[in-house]
Write a protein that holds these residues in place. Structure first.
Motif: not given
Length: 322
Positions: A180-198, A255-263
């Motif tokens: 559950r603690r790991i699952v809670a971190a998947v929400q950060y995959a949509g972060d639009k402000n911080e590369v490290e958080t994403l 998807d992750a790489l696309a988000s990184i490029e967009e950021l």
């Protein structure tokens, strides 16, 4: 392993105290671990076939094989030791006793293993071994009386290695709480402000999908967690479940790489010119499971975790193509 006390044995011992009772067979000597690969295979399968009697040998092997010299690589093993101690509270003191002697430089494994175990009486347990670890007395004092946080107080968002601590705890117990603690971190995959958080969010998604694709019990657990999750978690978790069920994990990478490029393209100036792959270091997509797959080692059952000696290969695998 303790001999099984059946009802018949109980009756012979206490109802008929003068009856001759056969002595239990001597416990077989535990086989030591000879390589890090063997140790990882054992850790990966431990929750399915627990062998508490080998836990001290595993801790000695962790020390002797030097697998914790890298701070990031050590998290999985420390998490596993913590889970193993936490799941065996009735014999925790005896198990820890057998972990000694331990070189001072590696005693952190034991200290954190106890502090992160989740046992209600972990402080008295740790206190009982202070004299065995005089070189680490200051660190022990920080856990007992200072502000050193325990596992449940550590945030994955602040430190990616916390993800490995929780994976290690899960491998030792099969319990839902660390997942559950790991699952809670998947929400950060949509972060639009911080590369490290994403990145941390993407790492959480990838490790969950990789492990769940090879562990149906884990997949069922993630489905259960999804049912009562916050909407911010449920959507990315649905992508994890779909990837694990279909074995189409490459989409998570895309998807992750696309988000990184967009950021990088739309973010603040300091992120547009951010040399992401050069600066992020070993904490960015340092996925041991990916590297193991690239090198054809997945069949050995090496856990899918972040960090470790194969991080460089994982980074190369995830690096965006020009």
């Amino acid at each position: 392993m303790r001999p099984i006390l059946t009802f018949a044995a109980f009756a012979l011992a206490f109802v008929f105290p003068f009856a001759a009772v056969a002595k239990p067979a001597k416990e077989k000597p535990q086989k030591p671990f000879t390589s890090s690969e063997e140790l990882l295979r054992w850790i990966n399968g431990y929750r399915h076939h627990p062998e508490p009697g080998r836990i001290p040998l595993a801790v000695k092997a962790i020390s002797a094989l030097g697998v914790t010299k890298d701070a990031e690589q050590s998290a999985l093993y420390i998490g596993f030791v913590a889970g193993a101690i936490g799941a065996n509270g009735d014999r925790a003191s005896d198990l820890v006793e057998q972990m000694f002697p331990m070189p001072p430089e590696n005693q952190v494994i034991i200290i954190k293993g106890i502090a992160y175990s989740g046992l209600p009486k972990w402080r008295p347990l740790l206190s009982s071994f202070v004299e065995r670890m005089p070189a680490r007395k200051e660190l022990i004092q920080k856990y007992l009386y200072g502000d050193k946080p325990v596992l449940t107080a550590l945030q994955i968002k602040d430190d990616a290695t916390v993800m490995d601590l929780n994976w290690g705890y899960y491998f030792a117990t099969g319990w839902e709480a660390p997942v559950r603690r790991i699952v809670a971190a998947v929400q950060y995959a949509g972060d639009k402000n911080e590369v490290e958080t994403l990145t941390i969010g993407a790492m959480a998604k990838w490790t969950l999908a990789q492990n769940a694709s090879r562990d149906n019990d884990l997949l069922m657990m993630i489905r259960k967690i999804s049912a009562d999750s916050d909407p911010k978690v449920r959507k990315p978790l649905a992508e994890v479940i779909d990837a694990a069920e279909s074995l189409e994990l490459s989409q998570l990478r895309k998807d992750a790489l696309a988000s990184i490029e967009e950021l990088k393209a739309k973010g603040p100036e300091n992120l547009r010119n951010y040399n992401w792959w050069g600066q992020a270091g070993q904490t960015v997509f340092a996925l041991g499971c990916v590297a193991a797959g690239v090198m054809g080692q997945v069949e050995f059952g090496i856990p899918c975790v972040v960090g470790g000696a194969v991080s460089t290969a994982a980074l190369k695998y995830f690096q965006p193509t020009p």
